[in-house]
Design a protein around this motif. Structure first.
Motif, PDB file in Angstrom:
ATOM      1  N   ASP A  21       0.871  -1.181   0.000  1.00 17.10           N
ATOM      2  CA  ASP A  21       0.000   0.000   0.000  1.00 17.10           C
ATOM      3  C   ASP A  21       0.905   1.226   0.000  1.00 17.10           C
ATOM      4  O   ASP A  21       1.305   1.710   1.054  1.00 17.10           O
ATOM      5  CB  ASP A  21      -0.900  -0.013   1.236  1.00 17.10           C
ATOM      6  N   PRO A  22       1.283   1.748  -1.174  1.00 17.94           N
ATOM      7  CA  PRO A  22       2.278   2.824  -1.235  1.00 17.94           C
ATOM      8  C   PRO A  22       1.750   4.139  -0.686  1.00 17.94           C
ATOM      9  O   PRO A  22       0.553   4.420  -0.720  1.00 17.94           O
ATOM     10  CB  PRO A  22       2.577   2.940  -2.737  1.00 17.94           C
ATOM     11  N   ALA A  23       2.681   4.929  -0.158  1.00 23.24           N
ATOM     12  CA  ALA A  23       2.348   6.269   0.344  1.00 23.24           C
ATOM     13  C   ALA A  23       3.449   7.217  -0.105  1.00 23.24           C
ATOM     14  O   ALA A  23       4.633   6.953   0.104  1.00 23.24           O
ATOM     15  CB  ALA A  23       2.241   6.260   1.866  1.00 23.24           C
ATOM     16  N   PRO A  24       3.097   8.346  -0.742  1.00 23.97           N
ATOM     17  CA  PRO A  24       4.121   9.246  -1.264  1.00 23.97           C
ATOM     18  C   PRO A  24       4.614  10.297  -0.269  1.00 23.97           C
ATOM     19  O   PRO A  24       5.739  10.789  -0.387  1.00 23.97           O
ATOM     20  CB  PRO A  24       3.394   9.930  -2.431  1.00 23.97           C
ATOM     21  N   LYS A  25       3.799  10.651   0.714  1.00 22.68           N
ATOM     22  CA  LYS A  25       4.144  11.804   1.553  1.00 22.68           C
ATOM     23  C   LYS A  25       3.867  11.544   3.024  1.00 22.68           C
ATOM     24  O   LYS A  25       4.760  11.632   3.860  1.00 22.68           O
ATOM     25  CB  LYS A  25       3.352  13.037   1.080  1.00 22.68           C
ATOM     26  N   ASN A  26       2.635  11.253   3.347  1.00 25.99           N
ATOM     27  CA  ASN A  26       2.263  10.992   4.734  1.00 25.99           C
ATOM     28  C   ASN A  26       1.873   9.525   4.884  1.00 25.99           C
ATOM     29  O   ASN A  26       2.001   8.743   3.963  1.00 25.99           O
ATOM     30  CB  ASN A  26       1.104  11.904   5.152  1.00 25.99           C
ATOM     31  N   ASP A  27       1.382   9.167   6.050  1.00 29.07           N
ATOM     32  CA  ASP A  27       0.889   7.813   6.288  1.00 29.07           C
ATOM     33  C   ASP A  27       2.053   6.809   6.269  1.00 29.07           C
ATOM     34  O   ASP A  27       3.214   7.170   6.127  1.00 29.07           O
ATOM     35  CB  ASP A  27      -0.163   7.426   5.240  1.00 29.07           C
ATOM     36  N   ASN A  28       1.711   5.534   6.420  1.00 23.37           N
ATOM     37  CA  ASN A  28       2.693   4.465   6.331  1.00 23.37           C
ATOM     38  C   ASN A  28       2.738   3.924   4.911  1.00 23.37           C
ATOM     39  O   ASN A  28       1.845   4.189   4.107  1.00 23.37           O
ATOM     40  CB  ASN A  28       2.327   3.331   7.294  1.00 23.37           C
ATOM     41  N   SER A  29       3.779   3.150   4.626  1.00 18.99           N
ATOM     42  CA  SER A  29       3.883   2.484   3.332  1.00 18.99           C
ATOM     43  C   SER A  29       4.268   1.028   3.585  1.00 18.99           C
ATOM     44  O   SER A  29       5.404   0.613   3.368  1.00 18.99           O
ATOM     45  CB  SER A  29       4.938   3.181   2.456  1.00 18.99           C
ATOM     46  N   PRO A  30       3.308   0.231   4.075  1.00 16.78           N
ATOM     47  CA  PRO A  30       3.636  -1.130   4.510  1.00 16.78           C
ATOM     48  C   PRO A  30       3.709  -2.129   3.364  1.00 16.78           C
ATOM     49  O   PRO A  30       2.969  -2.052   2.389  1.00 16.78           O
ATOM     50  CB  PRO A  30       2.468  -1.469   5.445  1.00 16.78           C
ATOM     51  N   ILE A  31       4.626  -3.067   3.528  1.00 16.67           N
ATOM     52  CA  ILE A  31       4.720  -4.228   2.640  1.00 16.67           C
ATOM     53  C   ILE A  31       4.512  -5.462   3.495  1.00 16.67           C
ATOM     54  O   ILE A  31       5.227  -5.673   4.479  1.00 16.67           O
ATOM     55  CB  ILE A  31       6.092  -4.327   1.963  1.00 16.67           C
ATOM     56  N   LEU A  32       3.539  -6.266   3.128  1.00 19.86           N
ATOM     57  CA  LEU A  32       3.279  -7.529   3.818  1.00 19.86           C
ATOM     58  C   LEU A  32       3.685  -8.675   2.915  1.00 19.86           C
ATOM     59  O   LEU A  32       3.356  -8.692   1.731  1.00 19.86           O
ATOM     60  CB  LEU A  32       1.795  -7.655   4.161  1.00 19.86           C
ATOM     61  N   LEU A  55       7.967   1.060   4.824  1.00 24.63           N
ATOM     62  CA  LEU A  55       8.950   1.818   4.058  1.00 24.63           C
ATOM     63  C   LEU A  55       8.962   3.289   4.472  1.00 24.63           C
ATOM     64  O   LEU A  55       8.613   4.193   3.703  1.00 24.63           O
ATOM     65  CB  LEU A  55       8.682   1.683   2.562  1.00 24.63           C
ATOM     66  N   ILE A  56       9.364   3.522   5.706  1.00 29.66           N
ATOM     67  CA  ILE A  56       9.517   4.880   6.213  1.00 29.66           C
ATOM     68  C   ILE A  56      10.934   5.049   6.747  1.00 29.66           C
ATOM     69  O   ILE A  56      11.629   4.061   7.017  1.00 29.66           O
ATOM     70  CB  ILE A  56       8.493   5.202   7.330  1.00 29.66           C
ATOM     71  N   LYS A  57      11.361   6.290   6.886  1.00 32.08           N
ATOM     72  CA  LYS A  57      12.676   6.557   7.451  1.00 32.08           C
ATOM     73  C   LYS A  57      12.674   7.936   8.105  1.00 32.08           C
ATOM     74  O   LYS A  57      11.754   8.748   7.893  1.00 32.08           O
ATOM     75  CB  LYS A  57      13.751   6.478   6.372  1.00 32.08           C
ATOM     76  N   LYS A  58      13.693   8.202   8.899  1.00 32.50           N
ATOM     77  CA  LYS A  58      13.809   9.489   9.580  1.00 32.50           C
ATOM     78  C   LYS A  58      14.566  10.461   8.680  1.00 32.50           C
ATOM     79  O   LYS A  58      15.674  10.182   8.225  1.00 32.50           O
ATOM     80  CB  LYS A  58      14.534   9.330  10.918  1.00 32.50           C
ATOM     81  N   PHE A  59      13.952  11.628   8.442  1.00 29.74           N
ATOM     82  CA  PHE A  59      14.574  12.647   7.598  1.00 29.74           C
ATOM     83  C   PHE A  59      15.343  13.657   8.456  1.00 29.74           C
ATOM     84  O   PHE A  59      15.365  13.563   9.682  1.00 29.74           O
ATOM     85  CB  PHE A  59      13.504  13.338   6.751  1.00 29.74           C
ATOM     86  N   SER A  60      15.973  14.623   7.783  1.00 34.33           N
ATOM     87  CA  SER A  60      16.845  15.571   8.488  1.00 34.33           C
ATOM     88  C   SER A  60      16.097  16.420   9.504  1.00 34.33           C
ATOM     89  O   SER A  60      16.698  16.920  10.462  1.00 34.33           O
ATOM     90  CB  SER A  60      17.554  16.477   7.470  1.00 34.33           C
ATOM     91  N   ASP A  61      14.775  16.603   9.321  1.00 33.77           N
ATOM     92  CA  ASP A  61      13.995  17.374  10.286  1.00 33.77           C
ATOM     93  C   ASP A  61      13.493  16.492  11.433  1.00 33.77           C
ATOM     94  O   ASP A  61      12.655  16.920  12.223  1.00 33.77           O
ATOM     95  CB  ASP A  61      12.816  18.070   9.607  1.00 33.77           C
ATOM     96  N   ARG A  62      14.015  15.255  11.492  1.00 35.91           N
ATOM     97  CA  ARG A  62      13.712  14.278  12.543  1.00 35.91           C
ATOM     98  C   ARG A  62      12.287  13.721  12.478  1.00 35.91           C
ATOM     99  O   ARG A  62      11.818  13.103  13.426  1.00 35.91           O
ATOM    100  CB  ARG A  62      13.979  14.872  13.931  1.00 35.91           C
ATOM    101  N   THR A  63      11.617  13.954  11.364  1.00 37.67           N
ATOM    102  CA  THR A  63      10.290  13.385  11.185  1.00 37.67           C
ATOM    103  C   THR A  63      10.391  12.031  10.487  1.00 37.67           C
ATOM    104  O   THR A  63      11.308  11.802   9.684  1.00 37.67           O
ATOM    105  CB  THR A  63       9.391  14.308  10.345  1.00 37.67           C
ATOM    106  N   LEU A  64       9.462  11.159  10.815  1.00 39.64           N
ATOM    107  CA  LEU A  64       9.365   9.870  10.137  1.00 39.64           C
ATOM    108  C   LEU A  64       8.379  10.006   8.990  1.00 39.64           C
ATOM    109  O   LEU A  64       7.210  10.330   9.206  1.00 39.64           O
ATOM    110  CB  LEU A  64       8.909   8.781  11.105  1.00 39.64           C
ATOM    111  N   ARG A  65       8.843   9.767   7.794  1.00 34.34           N
ATOM    112  CA  ARG A  65       8.009   9.873   6.607  1.00 34.34           C
ATOM    113  C   ARG A  65       8.309   8.712   5.671  1.00 34.34           C
ATOM    114  O   ARG A  65       9.343   8.041   5.810  1.00 34.34           O
ATOM    115  CB  ARG A  65       8.291  11.191   5.856  1.00 34.34           C
ATOM    116  N   PRO A  66       7.414   8.450   4.702  1.00 38.03           N
ATOM    117  CA  PRO A  66       7.724   7.414   3.717  1.00 38.03           C
ATOM    118  C   PRO A  66       9.011   7.734   2.962  1.00 38.03           C
ATOM    119  O   PRO A  66       9.361   8.905   2.752  1.00 38.03           O
ATOM    120  CB  PRO A  66       6.514   7.459   2.774  1.00 38.03           C
ATOM    121  N   MET A  67       9.738   6.706   2.595  1.00 40.02           N
ATOM    122  CA  MET A  67      10.906   6.885   1.741  1.00 40.02           C
ATOM    123  C   MET A  67      10.493   7.590   0.450  1.00 40.02           C
ATOM    124  O   MET A  67       9.313   7.642   0.108  1.00 40.02           O
ATOM    125  CB  MET A  67      11.501   5.518   1.377  1.00 40.02           C
TER     126      MET A  67
END
Length: 331
Positions: A21-32, A55-67
């Motif tokens: 379920d891909p996510a471009p900006k917000n939300d999660n992007s889970p792979i099952l 498929l999320i990671k921590k960006f330079s502003d310390r927020t967790l967002r989708p890759m």
């Protein structure tokens, strides 16, 4: 059931459904990752949740967002390659990729990228894959030079407007019947003793990747039991969503890919409900035998055709070191 998250192909006869379920900006992007298998006791098709990654990671502003979209596509490619069996089997023989096509996830740029050929970190080139039942994908594949060799038959682009209720109804049907296997909750210990699957009876040490997969599947289970179905009084149509008191406090995308997998298992079961097992290896050899000139040396002709043919099944048999008298070894 007690079993470790599976991080790669399990060997001969192991088939996987990869739900994204891909996510471009917000939300999660889970792979099952779900394994679809035939039970040795009753020959029924069942499914098991075996791995989940977000498929999320921590960006330079310390927020967790989708890759980024490019990073997500690359990770999907790597997982497809790993669960298919790497270079030991023809491309996509052991997987089915399901992609949610909801507008919120804006999936089509990723779908366009997935149909293109790609090169892994070892410099090996791989074909893309596409959904031949999706009209847009068919046009893009035909008109994109890098997608000329894309493989069909192992990917489905699923529009939630058409399929969402089917996903939930399938889950409502097959989960209570015992056709879906759930993992245990994330263990507190670093080791587990397995009672199901290919590791039954073994003690497995859990690494960080396995622990995170358990954590993601725990969140998935919480989301699953938080969903409610509501019937429209006028149309009688059921809709499924988070309970009202939870809609602003939790996500439902992990649950969504779980429902996609349940639907896929149901689709497979509809063709194997009587326990019919299709032996692709035997089918290939029979097909070649029928094409060979009848003679005492027919088996030699088959062996030569397996050695020389570009047929995907012949490549598979060569890769696994087969002869006519024995199948690929379990790994």
């Amino acid at each position: 059931m007690v079993y470790p998250p599976q991080t790669s192909w399990g060997g001969k006869k192991h088939k996987y459904c990869i739900c994204w379920d891909p996510a471009p900006k917000n939300d999660n992007s889970p792979i099952l990752i779900g394994e679809v298998y035939t039970d040795d006791n009753d020959h029924q098709t069942r499914g098991a949740f075996v791995y989940m990654e977000n498929l999320i990671k921590k960006f330079s502003d310390r927020t967790l967002r989708p890759m980024t979209s490019e990073e997500q596509v690359q990770r999907i490619r790597e997982m497809i390659y790993e669960y298919n069996g790497r270079d030991r089997v023809p491309p996509y023989e052991n997987i089915m990729l399901l992609v949610d096509a909801g507008a919120g996830g804006q999936p089509y740029p990723a779908i366009q990228q997935l149909m293109k050929s790609w090169t892994d970190k070892n410099g090996i080139k791989h074909p893309g894959l596409y959904d031949e039942t999706d009209d847009a994908s068919k046009v893009w594949q035909r008109d994109t030079p890098d997608a000329a060799g894309a493989v069909k038959g192992h990917m489905r682009v699923l529009n939630p407007r058409k399929y969402r209720n089917d996903f939930f109804i399938a889950a409502k049907t097959i989960i209570p019947s015992g056709c879906i296997i759930f993992p245990i909750d994330q263990p507190k210990e670093d080791e587990i003793t397995c009672d199901w699957g290919r590791f039954a009876g073994q003690t497995i040490h859990l690494d960080a990747t396995m622990k995170e997969a358990y954590h993601q599947m725990d969140l998935m289970k919480i989301e699953m039991v938080s969903m409610v179905g509501t019937k429209n009084a006028q149309s009688g149509v059921m809709t499924f969503q988070l309970a009202p008191e939870k809609q602003n406090r939790m996500h439902d995308d992990r649950n969504y890919v779980a429902m996609m997998f349940c639907w896929h298992v149901q689709q497979v079961r509809e063709g194997t409900q009587k326990g019919v097992h299709v032996d692709f290896e035997k089918g290939y050899i029979d097909r070649v035998m029928n094409a060979a000139i009848p003679s005492a040396k027919a088996e030699d002709q088959v062996a030569q055709m397996i050695r020389d043919s570009d047929d995907p099944m012949a490549k598979y048999l060569r890769a696994m070191g087969n002869s006519l008298n024995h199948g690929p070894k379990q790994s």
